[in-house]
Every structure is written in C-alpha cells, then in structure tokens.
Design an enzyme around this catalytic site. Structure first.
Site, PDB file in Angstrom:
ATOM      1  N   SER A  43      37.440  24.388  13.102  1.00  0.00           N
ATOM      2  CA  SER A  43      38.208  25.292  12.227  1.00  0.00           C
ATOM      3  C   SER A  43      38.231  26.742  12.685  1.00  0.00           C
ATOM      4  O   SER A  43      38.344  27.654  11.862  1.00  0.00           O
ATOM      5  CB  SER A  43      37.711  25.198  10.774  1.00  0.00           C
ATOM      6  OG  SER A  43      38.003  23.923  10.248  1.00  0.00           O
TER       7      SER A  43
ATOM      8  N   HIS B 168      33.949  13.905  22.333  1.00  0.00           N
ATOM      9  CA  HIS B 168      34.493  14.522  21.112  1.00  0.00           C
ATOM     10  C   HIS B 168      34.199  13.599  19.918  1.00  0.00           C
ATOM     11  O   HIS B 168      34.274  12.376  20.039  1.00  0.00           O
ATOM     12  CB  HIS B 168      35.995  14.764  21.257  1.00  0.00           C
ATOM     13  CG  HIS B 168      36.529  15.627  20.158  1.00  0.00           C
ATOM     14  ND1 HIS B 168      36.787  15.133  18.898  1.00  0.00           N
ATOM     15  CD2 HIS B 168      36.797  16.954  20.108  1.00  0.00           C
ATOM     16  CE1 HIS B 168      37.210  16.128  18.129  1.00  0.00           C
ATOM     17  NE2 HIS B 168      37.224  17.239  18.838  1.00  0.00           N
TER      18      HIS B 168
ATOM     19  N   GLY C   1      41.075  23.528  17.988  1.00  0.00           N
ATOM     20  CA  GLY C   1      41.983  22.403  17.769  1.00  0.00           C
ATOM     21  C   GLY C   1      43.283  22.880  17.157  1.00  0.00           C
ATOM     22  O   GLY C   1      44.132  23.467  17.838  1.00  0.00           O
ATOM     23  N   GLY C   2      43.434  22.663  15.854  1.00  0.00           N
ATOM     24  CA  GLY C   2      44.687  22.956  15.148  1.00  0.00           C
ATOM     25  C   GLY C   2      45.344  24.281  15.510  1.00  0.00           C
ATOM     26  O   GLY C   2      46.553  24.340  15.754  1.00  0.00           O
TER      27      GLY C   2
ATOM     28  N   GLU D 293      30.168  21.385  17.847  1.00  0.00           N
ATOM     29  CA  GLU D 293      31.229  21.134  16.873  1.00  0.00           C
ATOM     30  C   GLU D 293      30.669  20.370  15.674  1.00  0.00           C
ATOM     31  O   GLU D 293      30.583  19.131  15.717  1.00  0.00           O
ATOM     32  CB  GLU D 293      32.345  20.308  17.523  1.00  0.00           C
ATOM     33  CG  GLU D 293      33.046  21.001  18.667  1.00  0.00           C
ATOM     34  CD  GLU D 293      34.506  20.592  18.765  1.00  0.00           C
ATOM     35  OE1 GLU D 293      35.349  21.485  18.774  1.00  0.00           O
ATOM     36  OE2 GLU D 293      34.802  19.385  18.806  1.00  0.00           O
TER      37      GLU D 293
ATOM     38  N   GLY E 118      38.755  20.566  11.556  1.00  0.00           N
ATOM     39  CA  GLY E 118      40.000  20.356  10.818  1.00  0.00           C
ATOM     40  C   GLY E 118      39.881  20.514   9.310  1.00  0.00           C
ATOM     41  O   GLY E 118      40.785  20.134   8.573  1.00  0.00           O
TER      42      GLY E 118
ATOM     43  N   ASN F 266      42.260  22.348  22.396  1.00  0.00           N
ATOM     44  CA  ASN F 266      42.298  20.889  22.375  1.00  0.00           C
ATOM     45  C   ASN F 266      43.502  20.471  21.537  1.00  0.00           C
ATOM     46  O   ASN F 266      43.461  20.524  20.308  1.00  0.00           O
ATOM     47  CB  ASN F 266      40.985  20.364  21.769  1.00  0.00           C
ATOM     48  CG  ASN F 266      40.997  18.850  21.592  1.00  0.00           C
ATOM     49  OD1 ASN F 266      41.899  18.170  22.079  1.00  0.00           O
ATOM     50  ND2 ASN F 266      40.000  18.332  20.899  1.00  0.00           N
TER      51      ASN F 266
ATOM     52  N   LYS G 281      44.802  17.610  21.123  1.00  0.00           N
ATOM     53  CA  LYS G 281      44.691  16.252  20.547  1.00  0.00           C
ATOM     54  C   LYS G 281      46.007  15.493  20.761  1.00  0.00           C
ATOM     55  O   LYS G 281      46.693  15.746  21.750  1.00  0.00           O
ATOM     56  CB  LYS G 281      44.267  16.332  19.082  1.00  0.00           C
ATOM     57  CG  LYS G 281      43.020  17.204  18.921  1.00  0.00           C
ATOM     58  CD  LYS G 281      42.390  17.154  17.569  1.00  0.00           C
ATOM     59  CE  LYS G 281      41.181  18.088  17.546  1.00  0.00           C
ATOM     60  NZ  LYS G 281      40.446  18.064  16.301  1.00  0.00           N
TER      61      LYS G 281
ATOM     62  N   GLU H 119      35.865  12.783  17.418  1.00  0.00           N
ATOM     63  CA  GLU H 119      36.932  11.846  17.032  1.00  0.00           C
ATOM     64  C   GLU H 119      36.866  10.581  17.873  1.00  0.00           C
ATOM     65  O   GLU H 119      37.143   9.473  17.402  1.00  0.00           O
ATOM     66  CB  GLU H 119      38.304  12.533  17.150  1.00  0.00           C
ATOM     67  CG  GLU H 119      38.508  13.525  16.020  1.00  0.00           C
ATOM     68  CD  GLU H 119      39.431  14.687  16.345  1.00  0.00           C
ATOM     69  OE1 GLU H 119      40.125  14.639  17.381  1.00  0.00           O
ATOM     70  OE2 GLU H 119      39.433  15.653  15.562  1.00  0.00           O
TER      71      GLU H 119
HETATM   72  P1  PGA Z   1      39.843  22.226  14.795  1.00  0.00           P
HETATM   73  O1  PGA Z   1      39.378  21.162  15.907  1.00  0.00           O
HETATM   74  O2  PGA Z   1      39.847  23.576  15.440  1.00  0.00           O
HETATM   75  O3  PGA Z   1      41.203  21.769  14.362  1.00  0.00           O
HETATM   76  O4  PGA Z   1      38.834  22.145  13.686  1.00  0.00           O
HETATM   77  C1  PGA Z   1      38.397  21.499  16.849  1.00  0.00           C
HETATM   78  C2  PGA Z   1      38.117  20.313  17.729  1.00  0.00           C
HETATM   79  O5  PGA Z   1      38.181  19.170  17.244  1.00  0.00           O
HETATM   80  O6  PGA Z   1      37.813  20.467  18.914  1.00  0.00           O
END
Ligand code: PGA
Length: 237
Positions: free
Chosen positions: A199, A85, A220-221, A157, A163, A9, A11, A87
C-alpha cells in the site's frame, strides 16, 4: 547513502495499448525498475527501462509448458526477478523449497533477486512476525552461494498491507527491516538492501520515505498510474 530503489510490480494488469501509453508518459522517469507481465517486458526493455520478471520457473529448461526460465529472462535483458511474492505463495502454493530453487536459478543466470517476505495479519496479532520472517529468510536463502548474496534484495511486505490501504507504523517497519538486515548479516556476513512494500502510494510516500533504514519501495497498485508512480519516484530520489 546509496540511491534508493523504486520497483513497480504491475501484477496481471494493463493491455498492450495501456502499456504503450504508460511508456510514453514515463519517458522522463526511467529511474526505477518496472516488473510488467512477461508479454510486455520487451516493450519496456526497448524503451530503456530497467525491468524485472514477476516470477521464474524453478526448472532450468525443457518440457515445462507455460513456464519461463531464468536463462530466457536474462537472455532478453531482464535485470531483476521478484521471487516469493505472497500472492504466488498463497494462490499458486509456492512453498519455501520452491522459492529457494527459484532464487538459485535467478542468481545462476545473473539476475538480481527481490525476495519477498512478510507476515499475515494473524501472525502479526500472535506476535510471531519475526519468527515467520526469520524462517522465510533462512529457508529461502539456504545454500545460496555466499558470493551471490549481494545480488539479493529483500522486500518486506506485510501481507495484510498489500492492496489494503493499511500500512504499518514507521517504527514497526524500521524494527522489522533492521531485524531482516541483522538476520541476513548473521548468516552471510553481508547486510542486504531492504525494500518496503504494501500500500505504498503517492499520499503516504513522504512519510514512509523518512524511515532511515529502508532502501527503497516495491509498489503495486500505485505504479499502474503514471502520475502516482512519478510522485513516488520524485519523492524517493
Ligand atoms: P500494493 O502491492 O502496493 O498494491 O499494496 C505491493 C506488492 O504486492 O508488491
């Protein structure tokens, strides 16, 4: 056991030059699903990646400036859609009614859905993680055609893990993933695939990958850096 799925992802990250560089470095690692910004989907599709949208409109079509419909995404070759998600739930105020409408739009356009659920830190501390997740699952999947449920993957999640560099214990993830599978099975007589997200990185993937009921990872990251994402893909396959 069927193959595990690794989903990136991205983002709201990367410029076009960075996307081109990313695609060139990932040529040998197309064994994943990339969810870039809408703008970059065609680049990944042309390069033969499986791709997912990070969001969809809850409307079918028409006068909704700035929105992209499930039908449009499907028409350019998008395979998956991330829906719900945290966010978007938090910053864009998407509630379960909206998430449910989006899930239905996606499924009716033959997109596979990655439905995100998870608890806040406060909910975890209060011991109400399962209540929260059960409510999200039931509300987000209400009135989904029974035959479409096999196109729905759930991403567990924990919001406090996204994050932050913090990850639940393997036993905690195992427990919630098993709860998610049981809850969906009870309602739909089908056991969904469940991904873990929050994470996940190149350092903890070996440990996370030992959880035997997790069917893949939503990253994500760490998916933004080819070397890190490749390590994750290689470990999981
Ligand atoms: P992250 O994000 O791996 O940066 O924690 C995961 C996500 O939001 O899907």
């Amino acid at each position: 056991m069927t193959k595990k799925l690794v989903v990136g992802n991205m983002k709201m990250n990367l410029t076009l030059d960075e996307v081109k560089d990313y695609i060139s470095k990932m040529q040998d690692y197309k064994d994943c699903v990339i969810c870039p910004s809408y703008l970059y989907l065609p680049y990944f599709i042309d390069a033969d990646f499986l791709v997912g949208a990070q969001n969809l409109s809850l409307y079918e079509k028409g006068a909704y400036t700035g929105e992209v419909s499930a039908i449009q995404a499907s028409s350019i070759g998008v395979d998956y859609a991330i829906i719900g998600h945290s966010e978007r739930r938090l910053f864009i105020h998407e509630d379960d009614l909206i998430v449910n409408a989006k899930v239905k739009r996606a499924l009716s356009s033959k997109l596979k859905v990655i439905l995100c659920v998870g608890e806040t830190r406060e909910e975890k501390n209060l011991g109400i993680t399962k209540d929260k997740i059960e409510k999200q699952l039931l509300d987000d999947l209400v009135d989904i055609p029974k035959e479409d449920i096999s196109d729905v993957l759930i991403a567990y999640e924990p919001i406090w893990a996204i994050g932050t560099g913090e990850v639940p214990l393997n036993e905690e993830i195992h427990d919630i993933v098993s709860f998610i599978k049981k809850t969906v099975k009870k309602e739909f007589h089908y056991t969904p695939k469940v991904l873990y997200g929050g994470s996940t990185n190149e350092k903890n993937i070996e440990e996370l990958n030992t959880i035997d009921n997790v069917d893949g990872f939503l990253v994500g990251g760490a998916c933004l850096v080819p070397d890190k994402f490749i390590k994750i893909i290689e470990t999981v396959k």
